[in-house]
Scaffold this active site. Structure first.
Site: not given
Length: 257
Positions: A57, A83, A147, A150-151
């Protein structure tokens, strides 16, 4: 009636596979997307109505080709579930730029690229986007600089999508799971870590992949037709407790477990 479809990334395992299985149970056809081609085809074996397509992706060309294939096979894309994600846990000062970019490429760029490719199809059917973020995007924690950031960005991107796509009847929402009993969590969370999470979570347990899938599928359905721009923390109450104060909560006479 034309059969509705869903496109799910990171579908070879975990939450993505559980979401695929629930969509299929509800009668949708599902395009299962994952960059691990071998695991993807193993997971798709025997799933009637599933179309496995290997795709990274974070690669614009692969995303464009995959979207054309799915639209050609299914004739429509009604829901997109972003996801796919990668995790890296290390201190801020030890997070090199290559690691930062690797995490952002999949977790953020992948959501952007997949959404851009699917939007023309979603507009046609007044469809839905669900982006899977994390509780780490809502509250900071150690070892999660790439992490968690990014979220957090995915959560804001979801709001941007909702604001801009609402005129076209396209809804965009976000699910932020807390600790979930995945194979990865079982492998890397020591008994001490699991006990600490249990103390901090009001429901006193990890979530199950199928429980997160239920929220995702609901947000893609007509049952959530007036819900957009929202982030649902599917986390057993972890975010609601703030700092948690496990030691104080342990004094409660109604505390179980």
């Amino acid at each position: 009636m034309t059969e509705k479809t869903a496109l799910v990334t990171g579908a070879a395992r975990g939450i993505g596979l559980a979401t695929t299985q629930l969509f299929l149970k509800e009668g949708r056809r599902v395009a299962m997307i994952d960059r691990d081609a071998e695991a993807l085809h193993q997971s798709a074996e025997g799933l009637e109505g599933a179309l496995p397509v290997a795709c990274d992706v974070s690669d614009p060309d692969q995303v464009a080709a995959m979207t054309r294939q799915v639209a050609g096979e299914f004739g429509r894309i009604d829901a997109l579930v972003n996801n796919a994600g990668v995790a890296d846990f290390r201190p801020l000062e030890e997070t090199d730029f290559a690691t930062w970019r690797q995490v952002m490429a999949t977790n953020l760029d992948g959501v952007f690229l997949m959404s851009q490719a699917a939007i023309p199809h979603l507009k046609t059917v007044r469809g839905a986007i669900v982006n899977v973020a994390s509780i780490s995007g809502l509250r900071a924690s150690t070892l999660r600089v790439a992490y968690g950031t990014s979220k957090a960005a995915v959560i804001h991107l979801t709001r941007q999508q909702a604001a801009e796509l609402g005129d076209h009847g396209v809804r965009a929402n976000c699910v932020a799971p807390g600790p979930v009993d995945t194979k990865l969590a079982l492998a890397v969370h020591t008994p001490q870590i699991r006990a600490a999470y249990h103390d901090a979570i009001p429901l006193n347990r990890y979530g199950q992949e199928a429980e997160i899938a239920e929220v995702i599928v609901f947000l893609c359905s007509d049952r959530a037709s007036y819900v957009t721009g929202q982030t649902i923390a599917s986390d057993g109450g972890f975010d609601a407790t703030g700092v948690g104060l496990p030691a104080l909560r342990a004094l409660s006479p109604n505390r179980n477990g």
